[in-house]
Design an enzyme around this catalytic site. Sequence first.
Site, PDB file in Angstrom:
ATOM      1  N   GLU A   1      -9.223   7.625   3.675  1.00 20.69           N
ATOM      2  CA  GLU A   1      -9.077   7.947   5.104  1.00 20.69           C
ATOM      3  C   GLU A   1      -9.480   9.400   5.363  1.00 20.69           C
ATOM      4  O   GLU A   1      -9.071  10.329   4.639  1.00 20.69           O
ATOM      5  CB  GLU A   1      -7.618   7.745   5.548  1.00 20.69           C
ATOM      6  CG  GLU A   1      -7.424   8.138   7.018  1.00 20.69           C
ATOM      7  CD  GLU A   1      -6.118   7.678   7.645  1.00 20.69           C
ATOM      8  OE1 GLU A   1      -5.327   6.995   6.986  1.00 20.69           O
ATOM      9  OE2 GLU A   1      -5.911   8.013   8.839  1.00 20.69           O
TER      10      GLU A   1
ATOM     11  N   LYS B   1       0.862  -1.191   0.000  1.00 27.05           N
ATOM     12  CA  LYS B   1       0.000   0.000   0.000  1.00 27.05           C
ATOM     13  C   LYS B   1       0.892   1.233   0.000  1.00 27.05           C
ATOM     14  O   LYS B   1       1.934   1.241   0.662  1.00 27.05           O
ATOM     15  CB  LYS B   1      -0.907   0.009   1.234  1.00 27.05           C
ATOM     16  CG  LYS B   1      -1.755   1.284   1.327  1.00 27.05           C
ATOM     17  CD  LYS B   1      -2.798   1.218   2.406  1.00 27.05           C
ATOM     18  CE  LYS B   1      -2.306   1.570   3.796  1.00 27.05           C
ATOM     19  NZ  LYS B   1      -1.679   2.914   3.921  1.00 27.05           N
TER      20      LYS B   1
END
Length: 287
Positions: free
Chosen positions: A189, A116
């Site tokens: 996020e 990621k």
Amino acid sequence: MERKKVTVPGIMRAKDEGRPIVAVTAYDYPFARIADQAGIDFILVGDSLGMVVQGNDTTLPVTMDEVIYHSRMVARARERALIVADMPFGSYQVDERDAVANASRLIKEGAAEAVKLEGGEAVAETIRRIAAIDIPVMGHIGLTPQSVHRMGGHKVQGRKRGSAPGQRERLMADALAVEEAGAFAVVLEGIPLDLAAEITAALSIPTIGIGAGVECDGQILVMHDVLGLCESLAPKFAKKYANLWQDARGALETYADEVRLRTFPTIDHSFQSLQPVRTKRPMAAEG
Ligand code: KIV
């Protein structure tokens, strides 16, 4: 819940099948084992380890060697879950060759199955290059903790319509760029729920929310927030399902009291000599 191994194509299929994807971070063998046994779909060896394990204020000091060290421990626990390792700050921003080499290390040395990295349009070419050598890449946009200094703190992004010129549009463009570059999923996020819902509807890859509302295709939380393993308050978006900090502290206080009161260890916790032995301590009652 099936015990079949979770794979990258399985995570991608979950979106089409409307199956919510469940993820949590882990940084060591026992917690990864617990997460795997609990049926978590993917475990992220997050660079959040810099904060919740190492005690730093940001994720910035985390190194490649540290992620590899933690990823190896987590990967040893894997039976079902997919293991994703975070690319730490500085490991993919310098140049794309570096990024490919570091992503390869996470697979080869860290035994992760995917990596990621944070960023949108600015890292699209990097995602493309890593994905081109068949390393699955998860994107991460919105509140990207590695950009803490630019953001002026860990702040929700894209909140005000019309302010911060084009911030919401930029986040949508970032999401589309990450997908177009070949990411198999993207973490959203710290963005408002309506924007997360729009991005989720616009993408064909799954969105994994953390502080991004109710309409993402999956959710991820930091293990320490889920289990109440932090001394400080958990962030607003997290839900505490246990209070292990208090439980652990209570257990250690009891242990300390018992040692000081000489009620632990008892003879039950002791080994008998092969010869009869004299002891000042009371013998446990024979059961
Ligand atoms: O490092 C991390 O734990 C993360 C999650 C918060 C998504 O990136």
